[in-house]
Design a protein around this motif. Structure first.
Motif, PDB file in Angstrom:
ATOM      1  N   LEU A  26      35.392  14.710  -0.976  1.00 29.39           N
ATOM      2  CA  LEU A  26      34.089  15.053  -0.394  1.00 29.39           C
ATOM      3  C   LEU A  26      34.242  15.861   0.891  1.00 29.39           C
ATOM      4  O   LEU A  26      33.496  16.814   1.136  1.00 29.39           O
ATOM      5  N   ALA A  27      35.230  15.498   1.721  1.00 30.52           N
ATOM      6  CA  ALA A  27      35.455  16.238   2.959  1.00 30.52           C
ATOM      7  C   ALA A  27      35.824  17.688   2.663  1.00 30.52           C
ATOM      8  O   ALA A  27      35.348  18.613   3.342  1.00 30.52           O
ATOM      9  N   ALA A  28      36.666  17.895   1.642  1.00 29.33           N
ATOM     10  CA  ALA A  28      37.059  19.258   1.276  1.00 29.33           C
ATOM     11  C   ALA A  28      35.875  20.070   0.772  1.00 29.33           C
ATOM     12  O   ALA A  28      35.864  21.302   0.873  1.00 29.33           O
ATOM     13  N   HIS A  29      34.875  19.380   0.249  1.00 32.72           N
ATOM     14  CA  HIS A  29      33.668  20.045  -0.268  1.00 32.72           C
ATOM     15  C   HIS A  29      32.622  20.242   0.824  1.00 32.72           C
ATOM     16  O   HIS A  29      31.531  20.740   0.563  1.00 32.72           O
ATOM     17  N   ALA A 238      41.706  11.616  10.197  1.00 27.97           N
ATOM     18  CA  ALA A 238      42.005  13.031   9.971  1.00 27.97           C
ATOM     19  C   ALA A 238      43.444  13.212   9.505  1.00 27.97           C
ATOM     20  O   ALA A 238      43.730  14.035   8.625  1.00 27.97           O
ATOM     21  N   GLN A 239      44.351  12.433  10.094  1.00 22.00           N
ATOM     22  CA  GLN A 239      45.751  12.552   9.684  1.00 22.00           C
ATOM     23  C   GLN A 239      45.950  12.065   8.258  1.00 22.00           C
ATOM     24  O   GLN A 239      46.745  12.635   7.506  1.00 22.00           O
ATOM     25  N   THR A 240      45.214  11.032   7.852  1.00 25.33           N
ATOM     26  CA  THR A 240      45.306  10.560   6.470  1.00 25.33           C
ATOM     27  C   THR A 240      44.833  11.633   5.493  1.00 25.33           C
ATOM     28  O   THR A 240      45.439  11.837   4.441  1.00 25.33           O
ATOM     29  N   LEU A 241      43.744  12.323   5.839  1.00 27.32           N
ATOM     30  CA  LEU A 241      43.275  13.410   4.974  1.00 27.32           C
ATOM     31  C   LEU A 241      44.378  14.441   4.760  1.00 27.32           C
ATOM     32  O   LEU A 241      44.605  14.902   3.634  1.00 27.32           O
ATOM     33  N   TRP A 242      45.059  14.797   5.852  1.00 28.78           N
ATOM     34  CA  TRP A 242      46.074  15.838   5.736  1.00 28.78           C
ATOM     35  C   TRP A 242      47.357  15.326   5.092  1.00 28.78           C
ATOM     36  O   TRP A 242      47.898  15.928   4.172  1.00 28.78           O
ATOM     37  N   ARG A 243      47.855  14.185   5.557  1.00 30.82           N
ATOM     38  CA  ARG A 243      49.178  13.739   5.118  1.00 30.82           C
ATOM     39  C   ARG A 243      49.172  13.191   3.695  1.00 30.82           C
ATOM     40  O   ARG A 243      50.218  13.183   3.032  1.00 30.82           O
ATOM     41  N   THR A 244      48.054  12.700   3.204  1.00 31.76           N
ATOM     42  CA  THR A 244      48.016  12.179   1.838  1.00 31.76           C
ATOM     43  C   THR A 244      47.463  13.180   0.839  1.00 31.76           C
ATOM     44  O   THR A 244      47.851  13.161  -0.330  1.00 31.76           O
ATOM     45  N   ALA A 245      46.550  14.056   1.274  1.00 32.64           N
ATOM     46  CA  ALA A 245      45.854  14.918   0.315  1.00 32.64           C
ATOM     47  C   ALA A 245      45.856  16.390   0.689  1.00 32.64           C
ATOM     48  O   ALA A 245      45.321  17.209  -0.062  1.00 32.64           O
ATOM     49  N   ARG A 246      46.463  16.730   1.843  1.00 33.57           N
ATOM     50  CA  ARG A 246      46.470  18.116   2.300  1.00 33.57           C
ATOM     51  C   ARG A 246      45.053  18.678   2.382  1.00 33.57           C
ATOM     52  O   ARG A 246      44.761  19.788   1.981  1.00 33.57           O
ATOM     53  N   ARG A 247      44.158  17.855   2.933  1.00 34.40           N
ATOM     54  CA  ARG A 247      42.776  18.251   3.184  1.00 34.40           C
ATOM     55  C   ARG A 247      42.529  18.247   4.694  1.00 34.40           C
ATOM     56  O   ARG A 247      43.106  17.430   5.431  1.00 34.40           O
ATOM     57  N   LEU A 248      41.647  19.116   5.152  1.00 33.72           N
ATOM     58  CA  LEU A 248      41.312  19.221   6.564  1.00 33.72           C
ATOM     59  C   LEU A 248      39.981  18.526   6.849  1.00 33.72           C
ATOM     60  O   LEU A 248      39.087  18.530   6.004  1.00 33.72           O
ATOM     61  N   PRO A 249      39.826  17.941   8.042  1.00 36.16           N
ATOM     62  CA  PRO A 249      38.544  17.318   8.393  1.00 36.16           C
ATOM     63  C   PRO A 249      37.453  18.331   8.661  1.00 36.16           C
ATOM     64  O   PRO A 249      36.269  18.001   8.649  1.00 36.16           O
ATOM     65  N   GLY A 250      37.825  19.562   8.933  1.00 38.64           N
ATOM     66  CA  GLY A 250      36.888  20.654   9.206  1.00 38.64           C
ATOM     67  C   GLY A 250      37.698  21.893   9.545  1.00 38.64           C
ATOM     68  O   GLY A 250      38.919  21.829   9.697  1.00 38.64           O
ATOM     69  N   ARG A 251      37.021  23.012   9.670  1.00 37.26           N
ATOM     70  CA  ARG A 251      37.740  24.242  10.018  1.00 37.26           C
ATOM     71  C   ARG A 251      37.951  24.362  11.517  1.00 37.26           C
ATOM     72  O   ARG A 251      38.969  24.878  11.966  1.00 37.26           O
ATOM     73  N   ARG A 252      36.998  23.910  12.298  1.00 41.70           N
ATOM     74  CA  ARG A 252      37.078  24.000  13.769  1.00 41.70           C
ATOM     75  C   ARG A 252      37.045  22.572  14.310  1.00 41.70           C
ATOM     76  O   ARG A 252      36.033  21.871  14.197  1.00 41.70           O
ATOM     77  N   LEU A 269      47.329  19.878  11.754  1.00 40.83           N
ATOM     78  CA  LEU A 269      46.123  20.584  11.338  1.00 40.83           C
ATOM     79  C   LEU A 269      46.259  22.086  11.530  1.00 40.83           C
ATOM     80  O   LEU A 269      45.758  22.876  10.711  1.00 40.83           O
ATOM     81  N   ILE A 270      46.922  22.501  12.600  1.00 37.02           N
ATOM     82  CA  ILE A 270      47.160  23.931  12.813  1.00 37.02           C
ATOM     83  C   ILE A 270      48.019  24.482  11.679  1.00 37.02           C
ATOM     84  O   ILE A 270      47.750  25.563  11.143  1.00 37.02           O
ATOM     85  N   ALA A 271      49.051  23.732  11.275  1.00 36.89           N
ATOM     86  CA  ALA A 271      49.890  24.164  10.154  1.00 36.89           C
ATOM     87  C   ALA A 271      49.079  24.259   8.867  1.00 36.89           C
ATOM     88  O   ALA A 271      49.382  25.086   7.994  1.00 36.89           O
ATOM     89  N   GLY A 272      48.041  23.428   8.748  1.00 35.48           N
ATOM     90  CA  GLY A 272      47.198  23.444   7.566  1.00 35.48           C
ATOM     91  C   GLY A 272      46.123  24.514   7.578  1.00 35.48           C
ATOM     92  O   GLY A 272      45.374  24.644   6.603  1.00 35.48           O
ATOM     93  N   GLY A 273      46.011  25.253   8.679  1.00 36.07           N
ATOM     94  CA  GLY A 273      45.046  26.345   8.737  1.00 36.07           C
ATOM     95  C   GLY A 273      43.792  26.059   9.535  1.00 36.07           C
ATOM     96  O   GLY A 273      42.885  26.903   9.587  1.00 36.07           O
ATOM     97  N   ALA A 274      43.702  24.878  10.160  1.00 44.28           N
ATOM     98  CA  ALA A 274      42.512  24.573  10.966  1.00 44.28           C
ATOM     99  C   ALA A 274      42.593  25.260  12.325  1.00 44.28           C
ATOM    100  O   ALA A 274      43.691  25.550  12.832  1.00 44.28           O
ATOM    101  N   GLU A 275      41.445  25.496  12.926  1.00 50.59           N
ATOM    102  CA  GLU A 275      41.389  25.968  14.304  1.00 50.59           C
ATOM    103  C   GLU A 275      41.172  24.750  15.200  1.00 50.59           C
ATOM    104  O   GLU A 275      40.082  24.172  15.230  1.00 50.59           O
ATOM    105  N   VAL A 276      42.219  24.340  15.884  1.00 50.33           N
ATOM    106  CA  VAL A 276      42.107  23.231  16.830  1.00 50.33           C
ATOM    107  C   VAL A 276      41.742  23.842  18.176  1.00 50.33           C
ATOM    108  O   VAL A 276      42.543  24.547  18.797  1.00 50.33           O
ATOM    109  N   VAL A 277      40.523  23.596  18.628  1.00 51.02           N
ATOM    110  CA  VAL A 277      40.056  24.266  19.846  1.00 51.02           C
ATOM    111  C   VAL A 277      40.721  23.684  21.093  1.00 51.02           C
ATOM    112  O   VAL A 277      40.934  24.408  22.076  1.00 51.02           O
ATOM    113  N   ALA A 278      41.034  22.376  21.049  1.00 48.72           N
ATOM    114  CA  ALA A 278      41.679  21.768  22.213  1.00 48.72           C
ATOM    115  C   ALA A 278      42.173  20.376  21.853  1.00 48.72           C
ATOM    116  O   ALA A 278      41.665  19.735  20.931  1.00 48.72           O
ATOM    117  N   VAL A 279      43.171  19.939  22.606  1.00 51.99           N
ATOM    118  CA  VAL A 279      43.591  18.543  22.613  1.00 51.99           C
ATOM    119  C   VAL A 279      43.230  18.007  23.992  1.00 51.99           C
ATOM    120  O   VAL A 279      43.726  18.498  25.010  1.00 51.99           O
TER     121      VAL A 279
END
Length: 562
Positions: A26-29, A238-252, A269-279
């Motif tokens: 659902l998150a990927a959609h 968010a890490q579970t989305l990426w590490r288990t399914a290679r899905r991002l929580p959002g683009r930005r 997330l940056i490696a996955g293509g997300a734009e991380v605006v800040a930590v």
């Protein structure tokens, strides 16, 4: 790529990958709102590990299914869970069963939790000669640290070293004959050494000769205006989305909190293509005064220091800002997503960031519910603001036959849990009459050295990341303290105005902590608020008393075999 499965969500077709969680699909959609509450507020993925119960959906007509724990293995028909929707009646055609008819399993050693510590303890106990059963609520072993890919990884994002290390550990356990049962929720703990669980709709009784509890931890709540909005989730989710399914929580994405996990998530997330605006880190920026702490960390674990430098390099390559000394003070929903209000600790500086998703990681609370239900003693650690389980050097609690290790006993990290698991697993096997061979004895000696080293690292790490605790001054009267029962800080203040000073009384007055998460997010905040307000120390008796079931369980599962 993994085989695609068509699922239907609110009448719309969603392409899912076989093996991923429904929440990931659902998150990927682009779906963020999974259900509505009785106050008609939208909720979505928050914890990502089955704790908060906020991602409930209806699956194939069955209500109250956690999207983060539901694996996509076939076409599904999914609807948003609506609070006002009537529940389907329980089938009364089957007679209830008595406790004597419930399946009983009597393992020699029972390990609850298949994370790093639990797997390590199971392997050590098995090597020492004991028969071992590991049970875990998730659909696959590995825990939060060794999250395994549940889908076929795309070529640009294959399993990394952390995935591979976990896979080796899981394979070793299986090769040695450790029995691992996933999808088992342990919801009750009773003396002497008896546990109740459900698995695939069936109730189980577990009566081991020795039990090792390694249930880990979950992320702390950060109750500020808007923290329940869809799109706001924990760093772990968010890490579970990426590490288990290679899905991002959002683009930005904005990542905020306290501790190194937030930096690791940013790199991933940056490696996955997300734009991380800040930590956004609540601790102050490290300076010359912290050189001694960094040196101690480098001596204790140079590899972890190298990992940290690698995460920072990835953050810089993704042009994500690093902001120190600020916290999330509020979130608002906008037409484009979320508007996040940042504030410095002293209130002198403020910023706003517009994002699709906000990841909050302000530390952890030990998952010690089973230990407390059994009566194991705990002490409050004011520095880490958490309960620490009383144990001897072998991990034995003050209840006979009950061992505990890892983050459920007080936070120490995955590396410490791996080393501690060897010590605890061998101790449990020895207590049952088994003797380790020379090879295992050598591993035991190395584990003791490693454990001391990693504890030194953790002490220096958390001194480096020391930051002020959550303050209720960040909340408004309308801010929800209790996500489940939608109890606001204003309602808590009304109870306090009636001279209610005990958590139990406030709970009865307001229903705070009575929801599905059973106070996991609101209880520590309320306990700290009362301690500050009335000048009393926190201890193992100031919070909510543990209650069975320690996790939500279907009445149908309790009433019959399923």
């Amino acid at each position: 790529m993994s085989a695609e499965i068509h699922i239907t969500f609110e009448g719309e077709t969603v392409l899912a990958r076989k093996g991923e969680s429904l929440a990931a699909s659902l998150a990927a959609h682009g779906v963020q709102a999974f259900r509505t509450t009785r106050c008609e507020a939208e909720r979505g993925l928050f914890c990502g590990m089955g704790v908060c119960q906020d991602c409930l959906v209806e699956v194939d007509g069955k209500p109250n299914q956690r999207a983060c724990m539901t694996k996509v293995d076939r076409p599904l028909v999914v609807r948003r869970e609506a609070h006002a929707r009537p529940l389907a009646p329980i089938d009364a055609g089957r007679p209830p069963v008595t406790i004597g008819e419930i399946e009983m399993i009597e393992p020699e050693v029972l390990v609850i939790g298949a994370g790093p510590g639990g797997l390590s303890a199971a392997i050590a106990a098995r090597r020492a000669g004991a028969s071992v059963l590991v049970v875990d609520e998730r659909s696959q072993p590995g825990g939060q640290y060794f999250k395994q890919l549940s889908v076929e990884a795309p070529p640009e994002a294959p399993p990394d070293a952390q995935h591979r290390e976990g896979a080796v550990l899981i394979e070793e356990a299986g090769r040695l004959g450790v029995v691992i049962r996933s999808g088992v929720t342990v919801w009750g703990a009773f003396e002497p050494n008896e546990f109740a669980a459900t698995a695939e709709g069936r109730t189980l009784r577990l009566l081991p000769k020795a039990a090792i509890i390694a249930t880990g931890a979950y992320e702390r709540g950060w109750p500020v205006p808007g923290w329940t909005l869809p799109g706001v989730m924990t760093t772990g989710a968010a890490q579970t989305l990426w590490r288990t399914a290679r899905r991002l929580p959002g683009r930005r994405v904005l990542i905020a909190g306290n501790g190194p996990l937030n930096l690791q998530l940013a790199a991933e997330l940056i490696a996955g293509g997300a734009e991380v605006v800040a930590v956004v880190e609540s601790a102050p920026r490290p300076g010359v005064a912290h050189a001694g702490l960094i040196a101690r960390m480098a001596l204790a674990s140079p590899q972890l220091i190298r990992d940290g430098l690698r995460y920072h390099a990835a953050r810089r390559s993704g042009r994500a800002a690093m902001i120190h000394g600020m916290v999330v003070a509020g979130i608002e929903k906008t037409a484009a997503g979320l508007s996040v209000h940042l504030r410095s600790q002293d209130g002198a500086a403020e910023q706003r960031r517009e994002v699709d998703a906000l990841c909050l990681g302000y530390g952890f609370e030990p998952s010690n519910e089973l230990l407390r239900a059994l009566g194991c003693g705990h002490d409050y650690d004011p520095l880490r603001r958490q309960l620490v389980t009383r144990r001897n050097s072998d991990g034995l609690t003050d209840i006979a036959g009950i061992y505990a290790l890892g983050d459920c006993t007080g936070l120490g990290g995955a590396r410490a849990a791996l080393a501690e698991g060897i010590i605890v697993g061998v101790a449990a096997a020895r207590a049952l009459g088994h003797q380790p061979d020379a090879g295992l004895a050598s591993r035991l000696a190395r584990a003791a050295t490693d454990l001391a080293r990693h504890r030194r690292f953790q002490q220096a790490l958390w001194s480096l990341y020391a930051a002020p605790a959550y303050s209720a001054k960040l909340a408004t009267p309308e801010t929800l303290l209790c996500r489940c029962e939608e109890v606001s800080f204003g309602q808590i203040e009304e109870a306090l105005s009636e001279e209610m000073r005990l958590m139990g009384a406030i709970k009865r007055r307001t229903r705070v902590g009575m929801g599905r998460c059973q106070g996991r997010y609101c209880a520590p905040v309320l306990d700290a608020l009362l301690a500050e307000r009335y000048g009393r120390p926190r201890d193992e008796f100031t919070g909510f008393a543990p209650r069975v079931p320690v996790k939500p369980v279907a009445i149908e599962d309790l009433a019959r075999l399923g």
